[in-house]
Design an enzyme around this catalytic site. Structure first.
Site, short mmCIF file in Angstrom:
data_model
loop_
_atom_site.label_atom_id
_atom_site.label_comp_id
_atom_site.label_asym_id
_atom_site.label_seq_id
_atom_site.Cartn_x
_atom_site.Cartn_y
_atom_site.Cartn_z
N HIS A 101 0.77 14.41 -29.68
CA HIS A 101 0.62 14.64 -31.13
C HIS A 101 -0.40 15.76 -31.31
CE1 HIS A 101 -0.84 13.69 -35.23
NE2 HIS A 101 0.24 12.96 -35.39
N ASP A 108 -5.08 8.36 -25.91
CA ASP A 108 -4.73 8.27 -27.32
C ASP A 108 -3.80 7.06 -27.47
OD1 ASP A 108 -3.59 8.43 -29.79
OD2 ASP A 108 -2.87 10.50 -29.60
N LYS A 163 -1.77 2.12 -38.42
CA LYS A 163 -0.50 1.99 -37.69
C LYS A 163 -0.34 0.58 -37.12
CE LYS A 163 -0.46 6.82 -36.17
NZ LYS A 163 0.56 7.46 -37.01
N CYS A 194 4.58 16.00 -35.99
CA CYS A 194 3.26 16.50 -35.55
C CYS A 194 3.23 16.66 -34.04
CB CYS A 194 2.12 15.60 -36.02
SG CYS A 194 1.99 15.50 -37.79
N GLN A 212 -0.22 5.05 -30.75
CA GLN A 212 1.13 4.46 -30.78
C GLN A 212 1.29 3.30 -29.80
OE1 GLN A 212 3.34 5.12 -32.98
NE2 GLN A 212 2.65 7.07 -33.80
N1 PLP Z 1 -1.83 10.31 -31.83
C1 PLP Z 1 -0.57 9.89 -31.94
C2 PLP Z 1 0.23 9.64 -30.69
C3 PLP Z 1 -0.01 9.68 -33.19
O1 PLP Z 1 1.25 9.27 -33.30
C4 PLP Z 1 -0.79 9.93 -34.34
C5 PLP Z 1 -0.21 9.76 -35.69
O2 PLP Z 1 0.98 9.73 -35.87
C6 PLP Z 1 -2.10 10.35 -34.18
C7 PLP Z 1 -2.59 10.53 -32.90
C8 PLP Z 1 -2.97 10.63 -35.34
O3 PLP Z 1 -3.15 9.47 -36.07
P1 PLP Z 1 -3.93 9.54 -37.46
O4 PLP Z 1 -3.13 10.46 -38.34
O5 PLP Z 1 -3.95 8.15 -37.93
O6 PLP Z 1 -5.28 10.08 -37.14
#
Ligand code: PLP
Length: 426
Positions: free
Chosen positions: A140, A217, A243, A383, A220
């Site tokens: 992402h 990270d 999430k 993203c 997900q």
């Molecule tokens: N990392 C991953 C794999 C994501 O899917 C997302 C959001 O979709 C993020 C980071 C960023 O999350 P946030 O927008 O809640 O900071």
């Protein structure tokens, strides 16, 4: 094995797994009302953000209504009560991810902020010109752009682990790039764009052998499977509350204590200090050193309630439920001509996120017809533009499952695909 969850969760073993997604929908007020078109809402966009169960909404409202004051500063009952609840949520998060101590849990706004905190605080202290950082093409943007900014500023080099045609990390490329001696590897446990589950424990071991720290990270993964930072062995872990059934505006950075202790503050101001004079300031200990200003108090308490809900179901059961939905949806989509599915075939390495394209139909058009059918999916680059570039696609349609989904939602997904093909003359 079916769990006996604490009230107010409704479960019954009529779904594909240990509990019934259909029955759980009763816990989520958003499913009470039909869509504009008078359809049942089929929510397949948990990867973007999840609906909230009544238990979380009520915990949030109750915190604001009866237990709200600023934390860590009031010498009166209400503030002590709010502080105890806020710190109780921190303990729940620590338990949920297997952190050795709640002092390693930093409340932030979301996974993006957690990663930025590490990039600013750890990165700007520990990186020198010529150093290397490693991330992957599967990430992402939240796990790419902070590292691009950091390496550009410091004069370091950022490298990316390549991905295979079926959306897995190329382990040979990973080994080759680790051999270049990066100081840190930042990678997602689950790809939001393809659903790939990366073997983060194995990768962490490889990275540590090569002398790199590892940031996982878990945006997900934490909502969908058991997470244990000790089992993974990583050094930092980031997640977003919104999430995983929790409120928006609250997320977590977990870091190993000795790393956090050695890191300077990210933001400065109130709460993160012990003493301030006109000449300077003495900073508070972790995690408070990283929590400048008034935190998201009720939201943290709401996240604690979300964790209670998930714990009562059992994260193994959540994972198993989504795995069965994935298998069914993957197979059903595979039987429809004109559907191209992305990501690994194997349910052991594919979470409940399915990215797909329909021949000759733009994903935005797909999502529009789906919406008409009451099926909420995400269409776009998710993203994760480097992933789209890798497969030479402008966008995909993404269906993402969660605990309130069931086989009727899988049927709704495939029905919506056929309806879309019919609209566009497929
Ligand atoms: N990392 C991953 C794999 C994501 O899917 C997302 C959001 O979709 C993020 C980071 C960023 O999350 P946030 O927008 O809640 O900071």
């Amino acid at each position: 094995m079916a769990v006996e969850p604490a009230s107010p969760i409704t479960t019954r073993t009529i779904g594909p797994g240990a509990f019934s997604g259909t029955a759980l929908r009763g816990d989520f007020p958003v499913f009470d009302a039909p869509t504009r078109q008078g359809k049942r809402l089929v929510y397949l966009d948990a990867a973007a953000s999840s609906p909230k169960p009544r238990a979380v909404i009520e915990a949030l409202a109750d915190a604001y209504a009866h237990h709200y004051a600023n934390v860590h500063r009031g010498i009166y009952e209400l503030s002590e009560d709010a502080t105890a609840r806020f710190e109780g949520a921190r303990r729940r998060v620590a338990g949920f991810i297997g952190a050795p101590s709640e002092r390693e849990i930093v409340f932030v706004r979301n996974a993006t902020e957690a990663i930025n905190l590490v990039a600013y605080s750890w990165g700007r202290t520990n990186l020198s010109p010529g150093d290397r950082l490693l991330t992957t093409q599967l990430e992402h943007h939240a796990n790419i752009v902070p590292w691009q900014q950091l390496t550009a500023e410091v004069g370091a080099t950022l490298e990316y682990v390549a991905i295979t045609d079926d959306g897995r990390l190329d382990m040979d490329d990973l080994a080759a790039k680790l051999a270049n001696g990066p100081k840190l590897l930042a990678l997602a446990q689950v790809s939001n764009a393809l659903g790939t589950i990366n073997p983060v424990a194995e990768i962490t071991e490889m990275a540590h052998r090569a002398g790199a720290l590892v940031l996982v990270d878990a945006a997900q993964s934490a909502p969908h499977m058991p997470i244990d930072v000790r089992q993974i062995g990583c050094d930092f872990l980031a997640l977003s509350g919104h999430k995983m059934l929790g409120p928006s505006g609250i997320g977590i950075l977990w870091g190993r204590r000795e790393l956090l202790d050695a890191m300077p503050p990210f933001m400065t101001g109130g709460s993160m200090i012990i003493r301030v004079t006109l000449e300077g300031a003495e900073f508070n200990e972790v995690p408070y050193r990283f929590e400048a200003g008034t935190p998201a108090i009720a939201e943290a308490i709401g996240l604690g309630a979300a964790i209670d809900y998930l714990d009562a179901l059992g994260m193994d059961n959540v994972r198993e439920h989504e795995r069965l939905l994935f298998e069914r949806a993957w197979a059903a989509l595979g039987e429809i001509p004109g559907v191209r599915r992305l990501g690994p075939d194997d349910p052991d390495t594919h979470a409940g996120v399915i990215s797909f394209v329909l021949d000759g139909i733009h994903p935005h058009d797909v999502a529009t017809v789906f919406d008409h059918e009451g099926v909420a999916v995400r269409a776009g680059h998710h993203c994760a533009m480097p992933v789209m570039t890798r497969y030479d696609l402008p966008a995909t349609t993404r269906a993402s499952f969660y605990l309130y989904n069931d086989t009727d939602d899988v049927d709704a997904l495939t029905d919506a695909v056929r309806a879309t093909q019919q609209v566009f003359g497929g």
